[in-house]
Design an enzyme around this catalytic site. Sequence first.
Site, PDB file in Angstrom:
ATOM      1  N   MET A  31      55.858  40.126  44.220  1.00 16.56           N
ATOM      2  CA  MET A  31      57.033  40.277  43.363  1.00 16.56           C
ATOM      3  C   MET A  31      57.444  41.745  43.279  1.00 16.56           C
ATOM      4  O   MET A  31      58.179  42.146  42.373  1.00 16.56           O
ATOM      5  CB  MET A  31      56.747  39.703  41.976  1.00 16.56           C
ATOM      6  CG  MET A  31      56.423  38.205  42.055  1.00 16.56           C
ATOM      7  SD  MET A  31      56.699  37.325  40.538  1.00 16.56           S
ATOM      8  CE  MET A  31      55.510  38.111  39.474  1.00 16.56           C
ATOM      9  N   GLY A  32      56.953  42.558  44.205  1.00 19.10           N
ATOM     10  CA  GLY A  32      57.355  43.964  44.226  1.00 19.10           C
ATOM     11  C   GLY A  32      56.617  44.801  43.208  1.00 19.10           C
ATOM     12  O   GLY A  32      55.589  44.387  42.673  1.00 19.10           O
ATOM     13  N   LEU A  34      55.009  47.485  43.965  1.00 17.53           N
ATOM     14  CA  LEU A  34      53.768  47.414  44.745  1.00 17.53           C
ATOM     15  C   LEU A  34      52.781  48.517  44.375  1.00 17.53           C
ATOM     16  O   LEU A  34      53.155  49.620  44.001  1.00 17.53           O
ATOM     17  CB  LEU A  34      54.100  47.495  46.239  1.00 17.53           C
ATOM     18  CG  LEU A  34      55.040  46.398  46.751  1.00 17.53           C
ATOM     19  CD1 LEU A  34      55.239  46.543  48.270  1.00 17.53           C
ATOM     20  CD2 LEU A  34      54.537  45.010  46.411  1.00 17.53           C
ATOM     21  N   GLY A  37      46.685  47.228  45.407  1.00 12.97           N
ATOM     22  CA  GLY A  37      46.232  45.836  45.548  1.00 12.97           C
ATOM     23  C   GLY A  37      47.095  45.101  46.564  1.00 12.97           C
ATOM     24  O   GLY A  37      46.590  44.469  47.501  1.00 12.97           O
ATOM     25  N   HIS A  38      48.423  45.208  46.383  1.00 15.30           N
ATOM     26  CA  HIS A  38      49.342  44.579  47.344  1.00 15.30           C
ATOM     27  C   HIS A  38      49.132  45.152  48.746  1.00 15.30           C
ATOM     28  O   HIS A  38      49.131  44.423  49.741  1.00 15.30           O
ATOM     29  CB  HIS A  38      50.797  44.856  46.944  1.00 15.30           C
ATOM     30  CG  HIS A  38      51.198  44.299  45.615  1.00 15.30           C
ATOM     31  ND1 HIS A  38      51.494  45.108  44.534  1.00 15.30           N
ATOM     32  CD2 HIS A  38      51.374  43.035  45.186  1.00 15.30           C
ATOM     33  CE1 HIS A  38      51.843  44.354  43.511  1.00 15.30           C
ATOM     34  NE2 HIS A  38      51.780  43.091  43.866  1.00 15.30           N
ATOM     35  N   GLN A  62      58.728  31.033  38.082  1.00 15.21           N
ATOM     36  CA  GLN A  62      57.340  31.122  37.649  1.00 15.21           C
ATOM     37  C   GLN A  62      57.178  31.923  36.360  1.00 15.21           C
ATOM     38  O   GLN A  62      56.069  32.188  35.926  1.00 15.21           O
ATOM     39  CB  GLN A  62      56.445  31.666  38.767  1.00 15.21           C
ATOM     40  CG  GLN A  62      56.604  33.132  39.091  1.00 15.21           C
ATOM     41  CD  GLN A  62      55.811  33.500  40.334  1.00 15.21           C
ATOM     42  OE1 GLN A  62      56.163  33.118  41.440  1.00 15.21           O
ATOM     43  NE2 GLN A  62      54.721  34.240  40.155  1.00 15.21           N
ATOM     44  N   GLY A 148      45.730  37.530  46.556  1.00 16.50           N
ATOM     45  CA  GLY A 148      44.675  38.308  45.912  1.00 16.50           C
ATOM     46  C   GLY A 148      43.813  37.456  44.993  1.00 16.50           C
ATOM     47  O   GLY A 148      44.298  36.543  44.330  1.00 16.50           O
ATOM     48  N   SER A 186      47.712  46.105  38.596  1.00 16.27           N
ATOM     49  CA  SER A 186      48.725  45.093  38.317  1.00 16.27           C
ATOM     50  C   SER A 186      50.064  45.780  38.124  1.00 16.27           C
ATOM     51  O   SER A 186      50.123  46.887  37.569  1.00 16.27           O
ATOM     52  CB  SER A 186      48.353  44.331  37.040  1.00 16.27           C
ATOM     53  OG  SER A 186      49.475  43.616  36.559  1.00 16.27           O
ATOM     54  N   SER A 187      51.117  45.132  38.576  1.00 12.38           N
ATOM     55  CA  SER A 187      52.457  45.696  38.394  1.00 12.38           C
ATOM     56  C   SER A 187      52.770  45.891  36.913  1.00 12.38           C
ATOM     57  O   SER A 187      53.524  46.788  36.544  1.00 12.38           O
ATOM     58  CB  SER A 187      53.504  44.773  39.016  1.00 12.38           C
ATOM     59  OG  SER A 187      53.218  44.549  40.374  1.00 12.38           O
TER      60      SER A 187
HETATM   61  P1  AMP Z   1      52.332  39.796  42.416  1.00 14.37           P
HETATM   62  O1  AMP Z   1      53.296  40.792  42.968  1.00 14.37           O
HETATM   63  O2  AMP Z   1      51.730  40.175  41.117  1.00 14.37           O
HETATM   64  O3  AMP Z   1      52.885  38.381  42.442  1.00 14.37           O
HETATM   65  O4  AMP Z   1      51.114  39.769  43.419  1.00 14.37           O
HETATM   66  C1  AMP Z   1      51.300  39.516  44.798  1.00 14.37           C
HETATM   67  C2  AMP Z   1      49.963  39.290  45.448  1.00 14.37           C
HETATM   68  O5  AMP Z   1      49.166  40.456  45.305  1.00 14.37           O
HETATM   69  C3  AMP Z   1      49.179  38.142  44.807  1.00 14.37           C
HETATM   70  O6  AMP Z   1      48.513  37.394  45.825  1.00 14.37           O
HETATM   71  C4  AMP Z   1      48.199  38.869  43.930  1.00 14.37           C
HETATM   72  O7  AMP Z   1      47.020  38.151  43.695  1.00 14.37           O
HETATM   73  C5  AMP Z   1      47.922  40.106  44.749  1.00 14.37           C
HETATM   74  N1  AMP Z   1      47.409  41.183  43.895  1.00 14.37           N
HETATM   75  C6  AMP Z   1      47.972  41.665  42.751  1.00 14.37           C
HETATM   76  N2  AMP Z   1      47.179  42.613  42.204  1.00 14.37           N
HETATM   77  C7  AMP Z   1      46.105  42.728  43.017  1.00 14.37           C
HETATM   78  C8  AMP Z   1      44.914  43.541  42.996  1.00 14.37           C
HETATM   79  N3  AMP Z   1      44.695  44.415  42.012  1.00 14.37           N
HETATM   80  N4  AMP Z   1      44.023  43.388  43.994  1.00 14.37           N
HETATM   81  C9  AMP Z   1      44.235  42.488  44.990  1.00 14.37           C
HETATM   82  N5  AMP Z   1      45.329  41.703  45.074  1.00 14.37           N
HETATM   83  C10 AMP Z   1      46.244  41.817  44.098  1.00 14.37           C
END
Ligand code: AMP
Length: 279
Positions: A31-32, A34, A37-38, A62, A148, A186-187
């Site tokens: 979801m950007g 970034l 983790g991403h 969502q 993730g 986390s974003s």
């Molecule tokens: P999101 O942008 O929050 O929807 O996350 C996109 C992807 O990145 C999802 O598969 C998350 O599980 C993964 N993700 C987010 N934060 C982390 C992190 N700290 N470590 C590993 N993967 C992550």
Amino acid sequence: MIPILRTVADLRALARGWKARGETVGVVPTMGALHDGHLSLARRARAECDRVITTIFVNPKQFNNPEDLKKYPRNEEADASLLATVPVDAIFAPSVEEVYPEGFITTVSMAGVAQPLEGHMRPGHFDGVATVVTKLFGMSLADRGYFGQKDWQQLQVVLRLVRDLNLPVEIVGCETIREADGLAMSSRNVRLTPEGRAKAPVLYAAITRAAEDIRAGHADRMAIREAAETMRAAGFERVEYIELRDAETLMPSDDPRRPRRMLAAAWIDGVRLIDNIPV
Ligand code: AMP
């Protein structure tokens, strides 16, 4: 610069060309906003696939909380610069209308693993995730999808989804990347005040301690209660849940012979944080 595609037609045309040459396509849905983790997901995809697409789409379906959707951080320019360091082959960043055009009426709905914990606290959330992930795989002709472990329940939902719908996509679950003090990246962390940011690592510390105590033979419930108390004492406004669950089904589990996972959600500083660890 990495090409940024806006339409499903353009994404399909690009992916079709790659596949015609026998190249494998890895997709990293995000979801950007970034962070590392991403990027760790994108790097893993880069190492394992001929072609890598990162999708950036803040999926309204969502979000159960309109305020959270409105406040969700967005910064496409910075995201594109970060993805250029991997580098990925393409970014897919469609509009909401492109993904959900007028007349859109289909929902991928899941029971079981999608129901407890996040599914309970955020009604409709995993149906939104399952719907958009199914669509993204269909649009991108993905061979592999990278997710993730940070969102452990989501990873189990996606694994179940591809099995149940026979989607020809291999799901790769990647380790949680943390800040030096343990806080899971986390974003949403950018929304923390400096005070909230200072207290936020207590979430990971508390569940880590509880998991150690349980491994050492302490009663599950006592260890979890202590973790919740530690978090409240540190200034968390609300501990939504701390639960020890079967790692795959997310159902309550007191069977230490099966892989178990401790999962938690809590609010600090008006920001909702989640984390999870193996037990
Ligand atoms: P999101 O942008 O929050 O929807 O996350 C996109 C992807 O990145 C999802 O598969 C998350 O599980 C993964 N993700 C987010 N934060 C982390 C992190 N700290 N470590 C590993 N993967 C992550």
